[in-house]
Motif scaffolding. Sequence first.
Motif, PDB file in Angstrom:
ATOM      1  N   GLU A 161       0.817  -1.215   0.000  1.00  0.00           N
ATOM      2  CA  GLU A 161       0.000   0.000   0.000  1.00  0.00           C
ATOM      3  C   GLU A 161       0.851   1.265   0.000  1.00  0.00           C
ATOM      4  N   THR A 162       2.087   1.181   0.472  1.00  0.00           N
ATOM      5  CA  THR A 162       2.939   2.366   0.551  1.00  0.00           C
ATOM      6  C   THR A 162       4.034   2.383  -0.514  1.00  0.00           C
ATOM      7  N   ILE A 163       4.044   1.388  -1.389  1.00  0.00           N
ATOM      8  CA  ILE A 163       5.139   1.309  -2.357  1.00  0.00           C
ATOM      9  C   ILE A 163       5.143   2.503  -3.301  1.00  0.00           C
ATOM     10  N   SER A 164       3.975   2.941  -3.767  1.00  0.00           N
ATOM     11  CA  SER A 164       3.943   4.094  -4.674  1.00  0.00           C
ATOM     12  C   SER A 164       4.555   5.326  -4.011  1.00  0.00           C
ATOM     13  N   LEU A 165       4.257   5.533  -2.737  1.00  0.00           N
ATOM     14  CA  LEU A 165       4.820   6.667  -2.011  1.00  0.00           C
ATOM     15  C   LEU A 165       6.328   6.530  -1.872  1.00  0.00           C
ATOM     16  N   ARG A 166       6.778   5.336  -1.547  1.00  0.00           N
ATOM     17  CA  ARG A 166       8.210   5.134  -1.338  1.00  0.00           C
ATOM     18  C   ARG A 166       9.004   5.286  -2.628  1.00  0.00           C
ATOM     19  N   ILE A 167       8.461   4.754  -3.727  1.00  0.00           N
ATOM     20  CA  ILE A 167       9.150   4.900  -5.017  1.00  0.00           C
ATOM     21  C   ILE A 167       9.196   6.373  -5.405  1.00  0.00           C
ATOM     22  N   GLY A 168       8.096   7.079  -5.221  1.00  0.00           N
ATOM     23  CA  GLY A 168       8.057   8.496  -5.564  1.00  0.00           C
ATOM     24  C   GLY A 168       9.030   9.318  -4.742  1.00  0.00           C
ATOM     25  N   ILE A 169       9.170   8.987  -3.463  1.00  0.00           N
ATOM     26  CA  ILE A 169      10.112   9.710  -2.603  1.00  0.00           C
ATOM     27  C   ILE A 169      11.545   9.459  -3.061  1.00  0.00           C
ATOM     28  N   VAL A 170      11.844   8.237  -3.471  1.00  0.00           N
ATOM     29  CA  VAL A 170      13.180   7.931  -3.991  1.00  0.00           C
ATOM     30  C   VAL A 170      13.470   8.780  -5.222  1.00  0.00           C
ATOM     31  N   VAL A 171      12.501   8.858  -6.135  1.00  0.00           N
ATOM     32  CA  VAL A 171      12.679   9.660  -7.351  1.00  0.00           C
ATOM     33  C   VAL A 171      12.833  11.136  -6.995  1.00  0.00           C
ATOM     34  N   ALA A 172      12.016  11.622  -6.077  1.00  0.00           N
ATOM     35  CA  ALA A 172      12.098  13.030  -5.669  1.00  0.00           C
ATOM     36  C   ALA A 172      13.437  13.336  -5.018  1.00  0.00           C
ATOM     37  N   ALA A 173      13.897  12.464  -4.144  1.00  0.00           N
ATOM     38  CA  ALA A 173      15.172  12.685  -3.471  1.00  0.00           C
ATOM     39  C   ALA A 173      16.327  12.660  -4.462  1.00  0.00           C
ATOM     40  N   SER A 174      16.291  11.742  -5.402  1.00  0.00           N
ATOM     41  CA  SER A 174      17.338  11.678  -6.424  1.00  0.00           C
ATOM     42  C   SER A 174      17.329  12.927  -7.286  1.00  0.00           C
ATOM     43  N   THR A 175      16.126  13.379  -7.647  1.00  0.00           N
ATOM     44  CA  THR A 175      16.001  14.588  -8.452  1.00  0.00           C
ATOM     45  C   THR A 175      16.503  15.802  -7.708  1.00  0.00           C
ATOM     46  N   LEU A 176      16.206  15.875  -6.435  1.00  0.00           N
ATOM     47  CA  LEU A 176      16.677  16.995  -5.619  1.00  0.00           C
ATOM     48  C   LEU A 176      18.199  16.993  -5.528  1.00  0.00           C
ATOM     49  N   ALA A 177      18.791  15.807  -5.459  1.00  0.00           N
ATOM     50  CA  ALA A 177      20.244  15.710  -5.333  1.00  0.00           C
ATOM     51  C   ALA A 177      20.961  16.071  -6.631  1.00  0.00           C
ATOM     52  N   GLY A 178      20.413  15.637  -7.760  1.00  0.00           N
ATOM     53  CA  GLY A 178      21.143  15.816  -9.017  1.00  0.00           C
ATOM     54  C   GLY A 178      20.503  16.704 -10.040  1.00  0.00           C
ATOM     55  N   GLY A 179      19.306  17.203  -9.762  1.00  0.00           N
ATOM     56  CA  GLY A 179      18.586  17.995 -10.753  1.00  0.00           C
ATOM     57  C   GLY A 179      19.319  19.238 -11.191  1.00  0.00           C
ATOM     58  N   GLY A 180      20.065  19.841 -10.297  1.00  0.00           N
ATOM     59  CA  GLY A 180      20.776  21.064 -10.627  1.00  0.00           C
ATOM     60  C   GLY A 180      21.996  20.849 -11.492  1.00  0.00           C
ATOM     61  N   TYR A 181      22.371  19.593 -11.711  1.00  0.00           N
ATOM     62  CA  TYR A 181      23.609  19.298 -12.430  1.00  0.00           C
ATOM     63  C   TYR A 181      23.392  18.519 -13.725  1.00  0.00           C
ATOM     64  N   THR A 182      22.356  17.679 -13.763  1.00  0.00           N
ATOM     65  CA  THR A 182      22.072  16.920 -14.992  1.00  0.00           C
ATOM     66  C   THR A 182      20.607  17.015 -15.412  1.00  0.00           C
ATOM     67  N   GLY A 183      19.766  17.627 -14.578  1.00  0.00           N
ATOM     68  CA  GLY A 183      18.331  17.599 -14.830  1.00  0.00           C
ATOM     69  C   GLY A 183      17.680  16.365 -14.266  1.00  0.00           C
ATOM     70  N   ALA A 184      18.501  15.429 -13.746  1.00  0.00           N
ATOM     71  CA  ALA A 184      17.998  14.190 -13.129  1.00  0.00           C
ATOM     72  C   ALA A 184      17.077  13.442 -14.075  1.00  0.00           C
TER      73      ALA A 184
END
Length: 242
Positions: A161-184
């Motif tokens: 039931e929480t997998i969609s939330l957890r996957i989305g948080i992983v994507v968001a965290a990765s994007t936050l970490a690298g978005g400023g450098y590659t667009g993630a």
Amino acid sequence: MTKFNKELLINLLAEFLASMLVQFSGCGVTNYWSGSWSKGWSMAYLPYAVGWGGSVIAATQAFRILSGAHINPCISIAAMIMQQVEVLDGFLYILMQLLGSAAGFGVAYGIVRRDNASGFCVTRISIDPWWKSILLEFYMTGAWVLAMCASWNVANEELLETISLRIGIVVAASTLAGGGYTGASMNPFRSLWPAIADSFWDYIYIYMVVPPITAALLAVAWRFLYLQGDIESSTTKKGGDE
């Protein structure tokens, strides 16, 4: 060879719609906030990350019970290696992701793109030296792939039931970490269509090659090192939602 049946048709439609939703929503967020970006990290990348991660949450929540909501060809590559989908089905998923992301980008381009704006939703390398972007895309894509591999494991059967939330948080965290450098990017199709529309080909090979290779390497490592080749210890078809 897998029979083409009604269930497969529904799964392919789900992958098309999920990919369309993510590309449309993500490009819409990118278009809105890109005017306040500067080289490197800025606060504008917080809504950027939340936008892409939130679109993945929405698509995963809506379509995971049908196709598994791979959304990304890298996830389908990992799923084929993990035997979550048949090889033929996996390539058909990838085809639908290609078409769905094209449709999502086209709708976003026609509706939310600023008049005469160039570089709509384009991913750019803004880190020196450029080769560091390879490592960033490897780590960001790898986080998404490993999160999906974990979600397919039998240990997560009671946590679906929480997998969609957890996957989305992983994507968001990765994007936050690298978005400023590659667009993630983390997804070759996410970068492909904007590059075609804008004729912007700088470092496109990084976005097209690094994420799929990352997916293949980490899925093989997960299956043969962590699971020691025992595919029965992972849940079956459709990402474990059955």
